[in-house]
Write an enzyme that holds these catalytic residues in place. Structure first.
Site, short mmCIF file in Angstrom:
data_model
loop_
_atom_site.label_atom_id
_atom_site.label_comp_id
_atom_site.label_asym_id
_atom_site.label_seq_id
_atom_site.Cartn_x
_atom_site.Cartn_y
_atom_site.Cartn_z
N GLU A 92 63.05 24.45 39.44
CA GLU A 92 64.07 24.49 38.38
C GLU A 92 64.76 25.84 38.26
O GLU A 92 65.98 25.92 38.10
CB GLU A 92 63.45 24.10 37.03
CG GLU A 92 63.00 22.65 36.93
CD GLU A 92 61.65 22.41 37.59
OE1 GLU A 92 60.97 23.38 37.97
OE2 GLU A 92 61.27 21.22 37.73
N HIS A 152 67.95 54.59 37.86
CA HIS A 152 66.99 54.37 38.95
C HIS A 152 67.49 54.98 40.25
O HIS A 152 68.20 54.32 41.02
CB HIS A 152 66.76 52.87 39.14
CG HIS A 152 66.26 52.18 37.91
ND1 HIS A 152 67.07 51.88 36.83
CD2 HIS A 152 65.02 51.73 37.58
CE1 HIS A 152 66.34 51.28 35.90
NE2 HIS A 152 65.09 51.18 36.32
N HIS A 200 61.38 55.90 41.22
CA HIS A 200 61.95 54.57 40.96
C HIS A 200 62.92 54.55 39.78
O HIS A 200 64.07 54.14 39.93
CB HIS A 200 60.83 53.55 40.71
CG HIS A 200 61.33 52.29 40.06
ND1 HIS A 200 61.82 51.24 40.78
CD2 HIS A 200 61.47 51.96 38.75
CE1 HIS A 200 62.23 50.29 39.94
NE2 HIS A 200 62.03 50.70 38.71
N HIS A 246 55.57 16.77 28.00
CA HIS A 246 56.88 16.25 28.37
C HIS A 246 57.79 16.01 27.17
O HIS A 246 58.89 15.49 27.31
CB HIS A 246 56.73 14.95 29.17
CG HIS A 246 56.31 15.20 30.59
ND1 HIS A 246 55.18 15.94 30.90
CD2 HIS A 246 56.88 14.86 31.78
CE1 HIS A 246 55.06 16.01 32.22
NE2 HIS A 246 56.08 15.36 32.76
#
Ligand SMILES: Cc1ncc(C[n+]2csc(CCOP(=O)(O)OP(=O)(O)O)c2C)c(N)n1
Length: 527
Positions: free
Chosen positions: A412, A27, A263, A474
């Site tokens: 999280e 890159h 890129h 859950h």
């Protein structure tokens, strides 16, 4: 900017482009666009010493846009980190080389974090800034600012688009992590083309809302503007800073500049030759560095060494004046001492009654935290359920950097990247926690813990479909298999007190493996 500065910056560009062309992959866009930023940071702003890459008070630099790895490798070579040689640069992206496609922590000297998954470096930088503030609070004394460095992180539009960055920076703003300086390589290009395709938000306003100071640099090649921006960032003692640098992807290569094709593909022989001619290099020379450019970097290092020597002197005085602090410092940095826990009778003694392993874990964690002061961590807003609160300490916050209980908020993935950053920083033993089912949100960063071989501890409670009434969202089913399939990641699912104690003892004394404890909400008998 002096001619020598310009030649040095362009050497970073040409080395990067040569390595990518030789590898036939890589890159070039980021190294060409950000060479001046990298040069100026390492030269004028960062305190670092290539001869002591583990120096505790070094400024950290994380390349969150890990695809731009050649920027970092060119810098590490020119500064002499780990004797990274021109031959190593020629081996870019080859199997087993010191210059893999994306930077790998523990593999190449000077790489502070493994990056590649976009946004991860941003989260880890926040973790390092938290660790910095905590260590400074614990160890600094009047006249002895042993820890007073900065955390720099550089990433592009991709890092800014990723949700993890928003999670992590929202927390960074809340916590007022003023030692965190984020560079945004704003070139309006990602792989598929213009960022207008998918990313038109006002990043500056977003960061202001997070509680950052936002500074704009209109031209990422203008060293004076970069210097001014960093000075402003450092002057703000309340907030982290975002420096938005307007850059041109593929800068210097006439046919590639500003295009998406700069890129992620080599420039091609013709464009490479044009780049070199354009920048005043001989197109027939490859991996060429002028002697005076090498000398420039040597001179910079010499100046840096003077700062380093000053710190060593200060630290020696500090150790003499505060022998207790020296002892504490050594304890924090001694990863061997956790082994003692295996011989600790109190740690392994329990009441013979049915108990959920999450409760048992809470008791064990508190015993550990009382014994080892550098244990710290928290939960993604589930501490009362995860049983992860440390009763021996108070909360870490903007106004209490010494606290060891962390409130990561409901974030999280960022929590885990932050935990990784805290571990990478050195001296601390961190844990993170949530419900086991949400290990799905944790996993990409847990994978990085495993790849980096850093012993972060994961507390996952509510381990089975036995959680019942919350329903299928859950109830973990496949999570255990998923985590156990992760190479280099240890998973314990203990059945009683003794097994939970062994799991914690293992986790805490582990030196190069992350460990998960998968724990019940239901009572279990002592076996
Ligand atoms: C999590 C993640 N998703 C996707 C990718 C693949 N990827 C690598 S670079 C990139 C685009 C990044 O764009 P930008 O940050 O603007 O970099 P630049 O084009 O300026 O080099 C993508 C999608 C990745 N590395 N990580």
């Amino acid at each position: 900017m002096s001619d020598l500065d310009l030649r040095s910056i362009n050497t970073i560009r040409v080395l990067s482009a040569d390595a990518i062309q030789k590898a036939k992959s890589g890159h070039p866009g980021l190294p060409l666009g950000c060479a001046a930023i990298g040069y100026e940071l390492f030269k004028e702003h960062m305190n670092h010493n290539p001869k002591d890459p583990a120096w505790a008070n070094r400024d950290r630099f994380i390349l969150s846009g890990g695809h731009g790895s050649m920027l970092l490798y060119s810098l590490l070579h020119l500064y002499g980190y780990g004797n990274l040689s021109i031959e190593d640069l020629k081996q870019f992206r080859q199997f087993g080389s010191l210059t893999p496609g994306h930077p790998e922590y523990g593999h190449t000297v000077g790489v502070e974090a493994t990056t590649g998954p976009l946004g991860a470096g941003m989260g880890m930088a926040v973790g390092m800034a938290i660790a910095q503030s905590h260590m400074a609070e614990v160890f600094n004394k009047d006249g002895y600012n042993i820890i007073d460095h900065y955390i720099y992180v550089l990433g592009g539009d991709g890092c800014m688009m990723e949700g993890i960055s928003s999670e992590a920076f929202s927390l960074a703003g809340t916590l007022g992590l003023d030692r965190l300086i984020v560079f945004y390589d704003s070139n309006n290009i990602s792989i598929e083309g213009s960022t207008d395709l998918a990313f038109t938000e006002d990043v500056a306003k977003r960061f202001e809302a997070f509680g950052f100071q936002v500074i704009e640099v209109a031209d990422g090649n203008d060293l004076d503007l970069i210097d001014k921006a960093v000075a402003e960032a450092k002057a703000d003692k309340e907030r982290p800073s975002l420096i938005i640098c307007k850059t041109k992807i593929g800068f210097g290569c006439p046919k590639k500049e500003g295009t998406a094709s700069a890129h992620g593909e080599p420039l091609g022989d013709e464009n490479l030759a044009e780049l070199k001619t354009n920048l005043g290099f001989n197109p027939d020379e490859f991996f060429h560095v002028d002697e005076e450019v090498y000398d420039n970097f040597k001179d910079i290092v010499k100046k840096k060494e003077a700062v380093y020597d000053e710190w060593q002197k200060l630290f020696a005085e500090y150790c003499e004046k505060y022998p207790d602090m020296k002892k504490k410092w050594d304890e924090y940095h001694d990863t061997d001492r956790f082994k003692d826990i295996f011989d600790d009778e109190d740690f392994f003694s329990y009441e013979d009654k049915p108990e959920a392993t999450r409760n048992v874990s809470g008791k064990l964690l508190n015993k550990l935290a009382a014994k080892y002061e550098n244990i710290l961590g928290g939960s993604a807003d589930l501490a009362p359920s995860n049983k992860t609160k440390l009763s021996c300490s108070d909360d870490y916050s903007k106004n209490n950097r010494g606290g060891r209980n962390f409130h990561f908020g409901v974030r999280e993935i960022a929590m885990t990247a932050i935990g990784n950053g805290m571990m990478l920083y050195g001296g601390l033993k961190a844990y993170v926690a949530t419900f086991f089912v949400f290990s799905d949100y944790v996993k990409p960063m847990a994978r990085l813990s495993a790849i980096m071989q850093i012993p972060l501890t994961f507390v996952f409670t509510h381990d089975s479909i036995g959680v019942g009434e919350d329903g299928p969202t859950h109830e973990p089913v496949e999570q255990l298999a998923m985590l156990r399939a992760l190479p280099g990641f240890v998973v314990f699912r203990p059945a009683d007190y003794t097994e939970t104690a062994v799991a914690w003892a293992y986790a805490i004394s582990s030196k190069n493996t992350p460990t998960a404890l998968v724990l019940t909400r239901q009572n279990l008998p002592q076996l």
